[in-house]
Design an enzyme around this catalytic site. Structure first.
Site, short mmCIF file in Angstrom:
data_model
loop_
_atom_site.label_atom_id
_atom_site.label_comp_id
_atom_site.label_asym_id
_atom_site.label_seq_id
_atom_site.Cartn_x
_atom_site.Cartn_y
_atom_site.Cartn_z
N GLY A 56 0.85 -1.20 0.00
CA GLY A 56 0.00 0.00 0.00
C GLY A 56 0.87 1.23 0.00
O GLY A 56 2.06 1.16 0.36
N GLN A 61 2.98 10.00 1.72
CA GLN A 61 4.30 9.35 1.72
C GLN A 61 5.15 9.78 0.52
O GLN A 61 6.36 9.63 0.54
CB GLN A 61 4.15 7.82 1.71
CG GLN A 61 3.53 7.28 2.98
CD GLN A 61 3.42 5.77 2.94
OE1 GLN A 61 2.47 5.24 2.37
NE2 GLN A 61 4.39 5.08 3.51
N CYS A 103 6.18 -0.25 7.48
CA CYS A 103 5.78 0.96 6.75
C CYS A 103 6.96 1.43 5.91
O CYS A 103 8.10 1.46 6.41
CB CYS A 103 5.36 2.06 7.72
SG CYS A 103 4.81 3.57 6.90
N LEU A 104 6.70 1.78 4.66
CA LEU A 104 7.77 2.25 3.78
C LEU A 104 8.38 3.55 4.29
O LEU A 104 9.50 3.88 3.91
CB LEU A 104 7.23 2.42 2.35
CG LEU A 104 6.73 1.12 1.69
CD1 LEU A 104 6.08 1.42 0.36
CD2 LEU A 104 7.88 0.12 1.53
N HIS A 145 -4.20 1.17 7.96
CA HIS A 145 -2.85 1.75 7.97
C HIS A 145 -2.77 2.92 6.98
O HIS A 145 -2.22 3.99 7.30
CB HIS A 145 -1.85 0.64 7.62
CG HIS A 145 -0.43 1.04 7.47
ND1 HIS A 145 0.58 0.55 8.27
CD2 HIS A 145 0.20 1.86 6.58
CE1 HIS A 145 1.74 1.07 7.89
NE2 HIS A 145 1.54 1.86 6.86
N GLU A 146 -3.33 2.74 5.78
CA GLU A 146 -3.26 3.80 4.75
C GLU A 146 -4.14 4.99 5.12
O GLU A 146 -3.74 6.14 4.93
CB GLU A 146 -3.66 3.25 3.37
CG GLU A 146 -2.82 2.09 2.85
CD GLU A 146 -1.32 2.30 2.94
OE1 GLU A 146 -0.86 3.45 3.00
OE2 GLU A 146 -0.60 1.29 2.97
N HIS A 149 -2.45 7.15 7.50
CA HIS A 149 -1.50 8.08 6.87
C HIS A 149 -2.19 9.38 6.45
O HIS A 149 -1.62 10.47 6.58
CB HIS A 149 -0.86 7.45 5.63
CG HIS A 149 0.33 6.59 5.89
ND1 HIS A 149 1.48 7.06 6.51
CD2 HIS A 149 0.58 5.29 5.59
CE1 HIS A 149 2.37 6.06 6.57
NE2 HIS A 149 1.85 4.99 6.03
O1 GNR Z 1 4.12 -2.72 2.70
C1 GNR Z 1 3.42 -2.57 3.72
N1 GNR Z 1 3.08 -3.66 4.47
C2 GNR Z 1 2.13 -3.63 5.48
C3 GNR Z 1 2.04 -4.73 6.32
C4 GNR Z 1 1.10 -4.77 7.33
C5 GNR Z 1 0.22 -3.71 7.50
C6 GNR Z 1 0.31 -2.60 6.68
C7 GNR Z 1 1.25 -2.56 5.67
S1 GNR Z 1 1.33 -1.17 4.60
C8 GNR Z 1 3.01 -1.21 4.13
C9 GNR Z 1 3.30 -0.17 3.07
C10 GNR Z 1 3.09 1.22 3.65
O2 GNR Z 1 3.89 1.78 4.35
N2 GNR Z 1 1.95 1.81 3.39
O3 GNR Z 1 1.68 3.01 3.90
NI NI Z 2 2.83 3.10 5.76
#
Ligand code: GNR
Ligand code: NI
Length: 184
Positions: A56, A61, A103-104, A145-146, A149
């Site tokens: 995601g 980001q 998270c990236l 999670h997204e 953000h």
């Molecule tokens: O690549 C990602 N893996 C992930 C694993 C578990 C829960 C959420 C994520 S999102 C993350 C990529 C990212 O940072 N998205 O904002």
């Molecule tokens: Ni993230």
């Protein structure tokens, strides 16, 4: 062609690393006049996410404080790309689920995060059509999670101050070491 030129021509965008003020800021909704920008960003966000690789990516980001997300869980190379414009969680289960998240924007850092097990998300797709997804499992965690953000929230904000500080210090240390390697 230089490496920088190559990544630009393929459309990839640099990913912001925490701490960064844009990652802590609530993003603004996409409006009809953003359509050209959104049409340009979506393929570049997918390219950036697949290259990372991640499942995601939220527009903040890549330095765009806009309510825009791309997701693809990529189970055994079957691509299921979702583009979500102005996504909103309209229902969450009482039941919770814990899962390891990364998270990236916090490269190399992982923690078990507890969230509602299931969510219903309303959004506009890349054509502007109203859509809803009901998700559980990894897709549910990724959607939450997204959308976090977009509200300036990182997964570490769900942890105790102690655990969050440990992760943020470790990230800073690892980023310093990487920077030192590059300048050697
Ligand atoms: O690549 C990602 N893996 C992930 C694993 C578990 C829960 C959420 C994520 S999102 C993350 C990529 C990212 O940072 N998205 O904002
Ligand atoms: Ni993230």
């Amino acid at each position: 062609m230089s490496n920088t030129t190559l990544s630009t021509s393929i459309g990839m965008l640099p990913i912001l690393i925490a701490p960064n003020q844009i990652l802590k800021t609530r993003a603004r909704p996409v409006k009809p006049t953003d359509s050209d920008l959104v049409r340009d960003l979506i393929p570049r966000m997918f390219a950036t996410m697949y290259d990372a690789p991640g499942i995601g990516l939220a527009a903040p980001q890549i330095s765009h404080s806009l309510r825009l997300v791309v997701i693809d869980l990529m189970p055994k190379d079957k691509k299921q790309p979702y583009s979500l414009i102005n996504p909103e969680i309209v229902a969450s289960s009482e039941e919770l689920a814990a899962r390891e998240e990364g998270c990236l924007s916090l490269p190399g850092q992982y923690a078990e995060i507890t969230r509602p097990a299931r969510v219903k998300v309303r959004y506009l797709d890349e054509t502007g059509a109203k859509r809803e997804i009901e998700a559980d499992g990894l897709l549910s965690a990724c959607l939450q999670h997204e959308i976090d953000h977009l509200d300036g929230v990182l997964f570490v904000d769900h942890l105790s101050t102690l655990k969050r500080n440990m992760i943020m210090r470790r990230l800073a240390k690892e980023q310093r070491a990487k920077q030192d390697e590059r300048s050697r």
